[in-house]
Design a protein around this motif. Structure first.
Motif, PDB file in Angstrom:
ATOM      1  N   PHE A   1      13.517 -47.122   5.352  1.00 46.63           N
ATOM      2  CA  PHE A   1      12.459 -48.071   5.680  1.00 46.63           C
ATOM      3  C   PHE A   1      12.954 -49.041   6.739  1.00 46.63           C
ATOM      4  O   PHE A   1      14.160 -49.203   6.931  1.00 46.63           O
ATOM      5  CB  PHE A   1      12.019 -48.832   4.420  1.00 46.63           C
ATOM      6  CG  PHE A   1      11.644 -47.905   3.299  1.00 46.63           C
ATOM      7  CD1 PHE A   1      10.511 -47.112   3.373  1.00 46.63           C
ATOM      8  CD2 PHE A   1      12.457 -47.798   2.175  1.00 46.63           C
ATOM      9  CE1 PHE A   1      10.171 -46.225   2.351  1.00 46.63           C
ATOM     10  CE2 PHE A   1      12.128 -46.920   1.147  1.00 46.63           C
ATOM     11  CZ  PHE A   1      10.985 -46.136   1.232  1.00 46.63           C
ATOM     12  N   SER A   2      12.020 -49.674   7.388  1.00 47.10           N
ATOM     13  CA  SER A   2      12.376 -50.612   8.448  1.00 47.10           C
ATOM     14  C   SER A   2      11.969 -52.026   8.055  1.00 47.10           C
ATOM     15  O   SER A   2      10.811 -52.254   7.696  1.00 47.10           O
ATOM     16  CB  SER A   2      11.646 -50.192   9.725  1.00 47.10           C
ATOM     17  OG  SER A   2      11.784 -51.182  10.710  1.00 47.10           O
TER      18      SER A   2
ATOM     19  N   GLU B   1      11.533 -53.899   5.721  1.00 49.92           N
ATOM     20  CA  GLU B   1      11.248 -54.142   4.309  1.00 49.92           C
ATOM     21  C   GLU B   1      10.785 -52.840   3.684  1.00 49.92           C
ATOM     22  O   GLU B   1      10.429 -51.897   4.386  1.00 49.92           O
ATOM     23  CB  GLU B   1      10.177 -55.230   4.142  1.00 49.92           C
ATOM     24  CG  GLU B   1       8.836 -54.878   4.763  1.00 49.92           C
ATOM     25  CD  GLU B   1       7.796 -55.971   4.570  1.00 49.92           C
ATOM     26  OE1 GLU B   1       8.044 -57.106   5.020  1.00 49.92           O
ATOM     27  OE2 GLU B   1       6.751 -55.685   3.967  1.00 49.92           O
ATOM     28  N   PHE B   2      10.789 -52.827   2.360  1.00 50.15           N
ATOM     29  CA  PHE B   2      10.401 -51.618   1.637  1.00 50.15           C
ATOM     30  C   PHE B   2       9.015 -51.134   2.076  1.00 50.15           C
ATOM     31  O   PHE B   2       8.090 -51.928   2.198  1.00 50.15           O
ATOM     32  CB  PHE B   2      10.397 -51.889   0.127  1.00 50.15           C
ATOM     33  CG  PHE B   2       9.729 -50.792  -0.635  1.00 50.15           C
ATOM     34  CD1 PHE B   2      10.357 -49.564  -0.800  1.00 50.15           C
ATOM     35  CD2 PHE B   2       8.449 -50.959  -1.139  1.00 50.15           C
ATOM     36  CE1 PHE B   2       9.730 -48.541  -1.469  1.00 50.15           C
ATOM     37  CE2 PHE B   2       7.816 -49.934  -1.812  1.00 50.15           C
ATOM     38  CZ  PHE B   2       8.458 -48.716  -1.988  1.00 50.15           C
ATOM     39  N   GLY B   3       8.938 -49.837   2.296  1.00 48.46           N
ATOM     40  CA  GLY B   3       7.631 -49.236   2.533  1.00 48.46           C
ATOM     41  C   GLY B   3       7.242 -49.121   3.991  1.00 48.46           C
ATOM     42  O   GLY B   3       6.349 -48.346   4.321  1.00 48.46           O
ATOM     43  N   LYS B   4       7.886 -49.903   4.869  1.00 47.38           N
ATOM     44  CA  LYS B   4       7.521 -49.813   6.289  1.00 47.38           C
ATOM     45  C   LYS B   4       8.332 -48.721   6.959  1.00 47.38           C
ATOM     46  O   LYS B   4       9.569 -48.737   6.900  1.00 47.38           O
ATOM     47  CB  LYS B   4       7.819 -51.142   7.000  1.00 47.38           C
ATOM     48  CG  LYS B   4       6.796 -52.205   6.746  1.00 47.38           C
ATOM     49  CD  LYS B   4       6.964 -53.320   7.767  1.00 47.38           C
ATOM     50  CE  LYS B   4       5.934 -54.408   7.539  1.00 47.38           C
ATOM     51  NZ  LYS B   4       6.239 -55.589   8.346  1.00 47.38           N
ATOM     52  N   PRO B   5       7.679 -47.757   7.586  1.00 44.75           N
ATOM     53  CA  PRO B   5       8.425 -46.664   8.202  1.00 44.75           C
ATOM     54  C   PRO B   5       9.274 -47.127   9.394  1.00 44.75           C
ATOM     55  O   PRO B   5       8.879 -48.061  10.088  1.00 44.75           O
ATOM     56  CB  PRO B   5       7.332 -45.694   8.659  1.00 44.75           C
ATOM     57  CG  PRO B   5       6.073 -46.497   8.716  1.00 44.75           C
ATOM     58  CD  PRO B   5       6.224 -47.660   7.774  1.00 44.75           C
ATOM     59  N   LEU B   6      10.399 -46.477   9.549  1.00 41.34           N
ATOM     60  CA  LEU B   6      11.225 -46.713  10.747  1.00 41.34           C
ATOM     61  C   LEU B   6      10.736 -45.760  11.809  1.00 41.34           C
ATOM     62  O   LEU B   6      10.738 -44.537  11.622  1.00 41.34           O
ATOM     63  CB  LEU B   6      12.704 -46.464  10.429  1.00 41.34           C
ATOM     64  CG  LEU B   6      13.671 -46.665  11.598  1.00 41.34           C
ATOM     65  CD1 LEU B   6      13.825 -48.143  11.938  1.00 41.34           C
ATOM     66  CD2 LEU B   6      15.037 -46.052  11.275  1.00 41.34           C
TER      67      LEU B   6
ATOM     68  N   SER C   1      11.335 -40.255   6.226  1.00 39.17           N
ATOM     69  CA  SER C   1      10.196 -41.112   5.882  1.00 39.17           C
ATOM     70  C   SER C   1      10.161 -41.385   4.377  1.00 39.17           C
ATOM     71  O   SER C   1       9.567 -42.362   3.926  1.00 39.17           O
ATOM     72  CB  SER C   1       8.880 -40.467   6.329  1.00 39.17           C
ATOM     73  OG  SER C   1       8.718 -39.226   5.670  1.00 39.17           O
ATOM     74  N   ARG C   2      10.814 -40.531   3.572  1.00 41.31           N
ATOM     75  CA  ARG C   2      10.886 -40.755   2.134  1.00 41.31           C
ATOM     76  C   ARG C   2      11.951 -41.764   1.730  1.00 41.31           C
ATOM     77  O   ARG C   2      11.879 -42.361   0.653  1.00 41.31           O
ATOM     78  CB  ARG C   2      11.295 -39.440   1.440  1.00 41.31           C
ATOM     79  CG  ARG C   2      10.168 -38.665   0.851  1.00 41.31           C
ATOM     80  CD  ARG C   2      10.741 -37.387   0.221  1.00 41.31           C
ATOM     81  NE  ARG C   2       9.653 -36.487  -0.027  1.00 41.31           N
ATOM     82  CZ  ARG C   2       9.019 -36.411  -1.198  1.00 41.31           C
ATOM     83  NH1 ARG C   2       9.408 -37.097  -2.219  1.00 41.31           N
ATOM     84  NH2 ARG C   2       8.006 -35.590  -1.326  1.00 41.31           N
ATOM     85  N   THR C   3      12.962 -41.887   2.548  1.00 40.43           N
ATOM     86  CA  THR C   3      14.170 -42.575   2.097  1.00 40.43           C
ATOM     87  C   THR C   3      14.639 -43.723   2.998  1.00 40.43           C
ATOM     88  O   THR C   3      15.571 -44.437   2.623  1.00 40.43           O
ATOM     89  CB  THR C   3      15.331 -41.556   1.970  1.00 40.43           C
ATOM     90  OG1 THR C   3      15.394 -40.798   3.189  1.00 40.43           O
ATOM     91  CG2 THR C   3      15.122 -40.600   0.816  1.00 40.43           C
TER      92      THR C   3
END
Ligand SMILES: Cc1cc2nc3c(=O)[nH]c(=O)nc-3n(C[C@H](O)[C@H](O)[C@H](O)COP(=O)(O)O)c2cc1C
Length: 215
Positions: free
Chosen positions: A206-207, A209-214, A202-204
């Motif tokens: 993204f889904s 775009e930047f900042g959206k969690p996978l 969750s730190r490294t």
């Protein structure tokens, strides 16, 4: 008889940066398989700007250690692969790359385009940009080697703790060479290093775009 190999997934899981090596020599065919893994890595335009100096001799390992902030691993390892990039390699290698490409079915249009764009692209680089580009390419081959060594049952230690100019002197490198990293290979002596763990993805990661969690 060939020694059994570890599955890649296990080699990736088990790998640690080895703190200390027992110094037993590495058989030439294993070393060759490790090097070949690196040489089969991809690179931009397939220009293969990597160069590797394999150091196994006791005296040369001692000198390399002195150029690497006295890290004992350098001297203890069975072999140290000094991974370099050649900033001028493409000048000599472009024709060979095109020749081999054509043998493998490279379309004429691609070859024409590469003949122009490789010199345009690479000769436009500042020295810092060239070092960045070399780091990127060489580390892919380097990582192939590190993982192949682990697959073959060796322990490895990646190293960035060295002095560029001192390594140049010890290995008598051409001026166009840039030392990227050292890879020590051998067998672990004593206890393995602690496992530093890894950040939660969750730190490294993204889904979309930047900042959206996978999820
Ligand atoms: C490119 C690179 C350079 C490194 N350089 C050194 C080094 O000079 N000396 C050292 O003791 N460890 C070095 N390390 C090892 C790291 O400290 C180690 O990989 C990290 O702490 C994670 O531990 P692990 O590899 O055991 O999972 C290096 C690692 C990498 C990837």
């Amino acid at each position: 008889m060939m020694k059994p190999e570890k599955p890649l997934s296990q080699a990736i899981r088990d790998r640690r940066a080895t703190p200390s090596f027992d110094g037993t020599p590495i058989p030439a065919d294993d070393l060759r398989a490790i090097l070949d893994a690196g040489l089969s890595a991809p690179s931009g335009y397939n220009i293969q700007p990597w160069r590797f100096i394999v150091v196994q001799g006791e005296e040369q390992k001692r000198r390399l250690r002195a150029a690497s902030y006295n890290q004992a691993k350098v001297e203890e390892a069975s072999a140290v692969i000094v991974a370099c990039g050649d900033a001028d390699g493409w000048r000599k290698d472009l024709d060979q790359m095109l020749l081999q490409g054509r043998e493998g079915g490279m379309p004429e249009g691609y070859a024409e385009q590469a003949r122009n764009s490789v010199p345009n692209y690479l000769s436009s680089f500042s020295s810092d940009e060239m070092h960045g580009w070399l780091n990127k390419m060489v580390m892919i081959a380097y990582t192939h080697m590190m993982l192949m060594a682990e697959v073959k049952g060796y322990d490895t230690a990646p190293m960035e703790g060295f002095e560029q100019e001192k390594i140049h002197e010890v290995l008598r490198l051409p001026l166009s060479y840039w030392v990227v990293a050292l890879l020590a290979i051998g067998h672990l002596k004593g206890p393995d290093k602690f496992n530093g763990g890894r950040f939660d993805s969750s730190r490294t990661v993204f889904s979309e775009e930047f900042g959206k969690p996978l999820k």
